[in-house]
Design a protein around this motif. Structure first.
Motif, PDB file in Angstrom:
ATOM      1  N   MET A   1      51.801  36.458  32.738  1.00  0.00           N
ATOM      2  CA  MET A   1      52.297  35.535  33.724  1.00  0.00           C
ATOM      3  C   MET A   1      51.212  34.484  34.010  1.00  0.00           C
ATOM      4  SD  MET A   1      53.766  36.267  37.510  1.00  0.00           S
ATOM      5  CE  MET A   1      52.412  36.422  38.634  1.00  0.00           C
ATOM      6  N   THR A   2      51.630  33.249  34.026  1.00  0.00           N
ATOM      7  CA  THR A   2      50.723  32.155  34.317  1.00  0.00           C
ATOM      8  C   THR A   2      50.769  31.840  35.806  1.00  0.00           C
ATOM      9  OG1 THR A   2      51.090  31.215  32.130  1.00  0.00           O
ATOM     10  CG2 THR A   2      50.163  29.764  33.793  1.00  0.00           C
ATOM     11  N   LEU A   3      49.610  31.772  36.405  1.00  0.00           N
ATOM     12  CA  LEU A   3      49.516  31.465  37.824  1.00  0.00           C
ATOM     13  C   LEU A   3      49.204  29.982  38.023  1.00  0.00           C
ATOM     14  CD1 LEU A   3      47.331  34.506  38.927  1.00  0.00           C
ATOM     15  CD2 LEU A   3      49.772  34.215  39.296  1.00  0.00           C
ATOM     16  N   ASP A   4      49.753  29.408  39.074  1.00  0.00           N
ATOM     17  CA  ASP A   4      49.419  28.044  39.462  1.00  0.00           C
ATOM     18  C   ASP A   4      48.146  28.072  40.304  1.00  0.00           C
ATOM     19  OD1 ASP A   4      51.688  26.897  38.253  1.00  0.00           O
ATOM     20  OD2 ASP A   4      52.905  27.276  40.031  1.00  0.00           O
ATOM     21  N   TRP A   5      47.468  26.945  40.373  1.00  0.00           N
ATOM     22  CA  TRP A   5      46.217  26.804  41.127  1.00  0.00           C
ATOM     23  C   TRP A   5      46.460  25.801  42.241  1.00  0.00           C
ATOM     24  CZ3 TRP A   5      41.592  29.320  40.484  1.00  0.00           C
ATOM     25  CH2 TRP A   5      40.478  28.799  41.164  1.00  0.00           C
ATOM     26  N   HIS A   6      46.302  26.241  43.482  1.00  0.00           N
ATOM     27  CA  HIS A   6      46.427  25.347  44.634  1.00  0.00           C
ATOM     28  C   HIS A   6      45.209  25.527  45.529  1.00  0.00           C
ATOM     29  CE1 HIS A   6      50.751  25.842  43.489  1.00  0.00           C
ATOM     30  NE2 HIS A   6      50.628  24.532  43.516  1.00  0.00           N
TER      31      HIS A   6
ATOM     32  N   GLU B   1      27.144  19.690  36.581  1.00  0.00           N
ATOM     33  CA  GLU B   1      26.946  21.119  36.339  1.00  0.00           C
ATOM     34  C   GLU B   1      27.698  21.956  37.376  1.00  0.00           C
ATOM     35  OE1 GLU B   1      23.367  24.404  35.836  1.00  0.00           O
ATOM     36  OE2 GLU B   1      22.860  22.261  35.836  1.00  0.00           O
ATOM     37  N   PHE B   2      27.653  21.526  38.642  1.00  0.00           N
ATOM     38  CA  PHE B   2      28.409  22.243  39.672  1.00  0.00           C
ATOM     39  C   PHE B   2      29.904  22.221  39.339  1.00  0.00           C
ATOM     40  CE2 PHE B   2      30.900  22.495  43.550  1.00  0.00           C
ATOM     41  CZ  PHE B   2      30.368  23.614  44.158  1.00  0.00           C
ATOM     42  N   ALA B   3      30.419  21.065  38.954  1.00  0.00           N
ATOM     43  CA  ALA B   3      31.832  20.953  38.593  1.00  0.00           C
ATOM     44  C   ALA B   3      32.160  21.852  37.407  1.00  0.00           C
ATOM     45  CB  ALA B   3      32.185  19.503  38.291  1.00  0.00           C
ATOM     46  N   ASP B   4      31.278  21.902  36.412  1.00  0.00           N
ATOM     47  CA  ASP B   4      31.505  22.759  35.241  1.00  0.00           C
ATOM     48  C   ASP B   4      31.533  24.234  35.625  1.00  0.00           C
ATOM     49  OD1 ASP B   4      31.602  20.515  33.628  1.00  0.00           O
ATOM     50  OD2 ASP B   4      29.543  20.759  32.860  1.00  0.00           O
ATOM     51  N   VAL B   5      30.609  24.643  36.493  1.00  0.00           N
ATOM     52  CA  VAL B   5      30.567  26.040  36.940  1.00  0.00           C
ATOM     53  C   VAL B   5      31.840  26.385  37.718  1.00  0.00           C
ATOM     54  CG1 VAL B   5      29.370  27.641  38.496  1.00  0.00           C
ATOM     55  CG2 VAL B   5      28.069  26.252  36.890  1.00  0.00           C
ATOM     56  N   ALA B   6      32.270  25.480  38.589  1.00  0.00           N
ATOM     57  CA  ALA B   6      33.499  25.712  39.364  1.00  0.00           C
ATOM     58  C   ALA B   6      34.713  25.773  38.439  1.00  0.00           C
ATOM     59  CB  ALA B   6      33.676  24.627  40.417  1.00  0.00           C
ATOM     60  N   ASP B   7      34.765  24.906  37.422  1.00  0.00           N
ATOM     61  CA  ASP B   7      35.876  24.929  36.462  1.00  0.00           C
ATOM     62  C   ASP B   7      35.890  26.236  35.666  1.00  0.00           C
ATOM     63  OD1 ASP B   7      36.766  22.434  37.238  1.00  0.00           O
ATOM     64  OD2 ASP B   7      35.839  21.380  35.543  1.00  0.00           O
ATOM     65  N   ALA B   8      34.718  26.682  35.246  1.00  0.00           N
ATOM     66  CA  ALA B   8      34.635  27.945  34.505  1.00  0.00           C
ATOM     67  C   ALA B   8      35.082  29.113  35.382  1.00  0.00           C
ATOM     68  CB  ALA B   8      33.217  28.174  33.996  1.00  0.00           C
ATOM     69  N   ALA B   9      34.676  29.080  36.655  1.00  0.00           N
ATOM     70  CA  ALA B   9      35.096  30.138  37.582  1.00  0.00           C
ATOM     71  C   ALA B   9      36.606  30.125  37.753  1.00  0.00           C
ATOM     72  CB  ALA B   9      34.407  29.961  38.933  1.00  0.00           C
ATOM     73  N   SER B  10      37.193  28.952  37.881  1.00  0.00           N
ATOM     74  CA  SER B  10      38.652  28.885  38.053  1.00  0.00           C
ATOM     75  C   SER B  10      39.370  29.426  36.822  1.00  0.00           C
ATOM     76  CB  SER B  10      39.115  27.464  38.385  1.00  0.00           C
ATOM     77  OG  SER B  10      38.880  26.580  37.324  1.00  0.00           O
TER      78      SER B  10
ATOM     79  N   GLN C   1      42.488  34.067  34.699  1.00  0.00           N
ATOM     80  CA  GLN C   1      42.669  35.137  33.720  1.00  0.00           C
ATOM     81  C   GLN C   1      42.639  36.520  34.371  1.00  0.00           C
ATOM     82  OE1 GLN C   1      40.061  34.884  30.277  1.00  0.00           O
ATOM     83  NE2 GLN C   1      40.129  32.647  30.396  1.00  0.00           N
ATOM     84  N   TRP C   2      41.733  36.726  35.315  1.00  0.00           N
ATOM     85  CA  TRP C   2      41.537  38.027  35.945  1.00  0.00           C
ATOM     86  C   TRP C   2      41.476  37.868  37.461  1.00  0.00           C
ATOM     87  CZ3 TRP C   2      38.150  36.765  31.776  1.00  0.00           C
ATOM     88  CH2 TRP C   2      38.514  37.371  30.574  1.00  0.00           C
ATOM     89  N   PRO C   3      42.581  37.520  38.093  1.00  0.00           N
ATOM     90  CA  PRO C   3      42.551  37.201  39.529  1.00  0.00           C
ATOM     91  C   PRO C   3      42.149  38.356  40.439  1.00  0.00           C
ATOM     92  CG  PRO C   3      44.804  37.322  38.729  1.00  0.00           C
ATOM     93  CD  PRO C   3      43.913  37.391  37.528  1.00  0.00           C
ATOM     94  N   ASP C   4      42.411  39.578  40.022  1.00  0.00           N
ATOM     95  CA  ASP C   4      42.105  40.728  40.871  1.00  0.00           C
ATOM     96  C   ASP C   4      40.779  41.392  40.526  1.00  0.00           C
ATOM     97  OD1 ASP C   4      44.518  40.431  42.274  1.00  0.00           O
ATOM     98  OD2 ASP C   4      45.606  41.562  40.751  1.00  0.00           O
ATOM     99  N   SER C   5      40.009  40.775  39.659  1.00  0.00           N
ATOM    100  CA  SER C   5      38.780  41.419  39.223  1.00  0.00           C
ATOM    101  C   SER C   5      37.686  41.483  40.289  1.00  0.00           C
ATOM    102  CB  SER C   5      38.333  40.763  37.922  1.00  0.00           C
ATOM    103  OG  SER C   5      37.134  40.170  37.971  1.00  0.00           O
ATOM    104  N   PRO C   6      37.427  40.439  41.073  1.00  0.00           N
ATOM    105  CA  PRO C   6      36.402  40.604  42.117  1.00  0.00           C
ATOM    106  C   PRO C   6      36.896  41.542  43.221  1.00  0.00           C
ATOM    107  CG  PRO C   6      36.796  38.267  41.680  1.00  0.00           C
ATOM    108  CD  PRO C   6      37.869  39.049  41.001  1.00  0.00           C
TER     109      PRO C   6
ATOM    110  N   VAL D   1      45.400  35.711  46.100  1.00  0.00           N
ATOM    111  CA  VAL D   1      46.437  35.691  45.079  1.00  0.00           C
ATOM    112  C   VAL D   1      47.773  35.834  45.798  1.00  0.00           C
ATOM    113  CG1 VAL D   1      47.343  36.816  43.012  1.00  0.00           C
ATOM    114  CG2 VAL D   1      44.870  36.813  43.442  1.00  0.00           C
ATOM    115  N   ARG D   2      48.618  34.849  45.604  1.00  0.00           N
ATOM    116  CA  ARG D   2      49.967  34.880  46.166  1.00  0.00           C
ATOM    117  C   ARG D   2      50.948  34.988  45.015  1.00  0.00           C
ATOM    118  NH1 ARG D   2      49.645  29.889  50.500  1.00  0.00           N
ATOM    119  NH2 ARG D   2      48.244  30.892  51.977  1.00  0.00           N
TER     120      ARG D   2
END
Length: 106
Positions: A1-6, A33-42, A47-52, A80-81
């Motif tokens: 399932m693909t999740l949307d990002w809001h 670099e901050f933007a890249d790190v935030a994009d990688a985190a998103s 991919q793994w929304p419940d992992s943390p 996660v909604r």
């Protein structure tokens, strides 16, 4: 399932403020670099929304989770909604923990 990002509007502002703040330090490189790190985190969150684990042990609904943004003193705080990731904050670690909790109700 693909999740949307809001993102909550205040979270979006926090993100942009951080990018600008870091960009001012060294002609934009650190902001990028901050933007890249935030994009990688998103990407990883999608991919793994419940992992943390739940944020600061907060296990009641909705379960709030956070992802540390690498070398930057920021946490991406989200829930996660059904069908989506909803970002509550790009929280600087020096701010009062949980300052964003009123955003859960919007």
């Amino acid at each position: 399932m693909t999740l949307d990002w809001h993102e909550h509007p205040e979270a979006s502002s926090e993100y942009l403020d951080a990018v600008v703040k870091y960009a001012d330090i060294d002609d934009g490189r650190l902001g990028d670099e901050f933007a890249d790190v935030a994009d990688a985190a998103s990407d990883l969150i999608l991919q793994w929304p419940d992992s943390p684990p739940p944020y600061m042990g907060r296990r009641r609904d909705p379960v709030v989770r956070s992802w540390h943004l690498g070398k930057f003193p920021y946490r991406l705080i989200y829930v996660v909604r059904v069908g989506e990731i909803f970002v509550l904050a790009y929280a600087h670690e020096s701010r009062e923990p949980g300052y964003w909790t009123d955003r859960l109700n919007r």
